[in-house]
Enzyme design. Sequence first.
Site: not given
Length: 292
Positions: A104, A272
């Site tokens: 991320d 994610h």
Amino acid sequence: MFEGFAALDIQGPAGTVHTRRGGQGAPLLLLHGHPQTHVMWHRVANDLARHFTVVLMDLRGYGDSARPAADPEHLTYSKRAMARDAMAVMRHHGFERFQVLAHDRGARVAHRLAADHPAAVQRMLLLDIAPTLAMYSSTTEAFARAYWHWFFLIQPPPLPEALIETDPVRYIRSVMGKRHAGLAAFAPEAMAAYERCVQIPGTAESICEDYRASATIDLTHDRADVAAGCKLTMPLRVLWGEHGAVGQCFDVLALWRDRAIEVSGQQLPCGHYIAEEAPALLLNEALNFFTT
């Protein structure tokens, strides 16, 4: 959660950087994402430490690292500045050359680290991102709905900061809990660490500045790389979640092949938060890639 790891705060270019170090062998730097801390690696760090000297750090503005004041051009939270923190950490631990595993926001720092310090980065494994410039340039309605915080956090101060500060825990629970696996993906001890750190004064401003930098100065740096024909030269592997917005909205491998010479990767059956949703799969990928 980090048995055998030693915690150490070091002085970085803009203040304290909180780190942990464990294991032995070739150096491996782990960089976390938003709105988390180095604790996100707790399900893989101990196993990685059986093969590598693992160094974890909290990015500036996150965890227990410093929260330097913002500046009008967002330079303080540029990924270039954050990459310098990473270099300072690894040099403090005695490493001039190392491998990187990043997720991320940390993966965006890693991208800039590899671009600005190519001699330092041997191999890089990035989790659930495409290049920042490509993602902003190709934003669709589906992506904007899924990654609403990208556009909320870049609004001028003080509105985003003020809204987050009314209930910081609610903010991170909303961001993290509305994705594929919900809050059930996170260990209670890890969630407690994320919630503690998001309530540290200055965190809301730092988070916003991180994203404002990505939408301004970081894009300037990325465009300069593209204009100069600069590509990453170290082996790059990218993994993304089958149920995440990045893989659903972008051709991840194609976009990275525009920015790097040697790219491989695949999607994993998760969302994610790969390191917490699919740690066994990630560990297998990391060992195969970093021990090649």
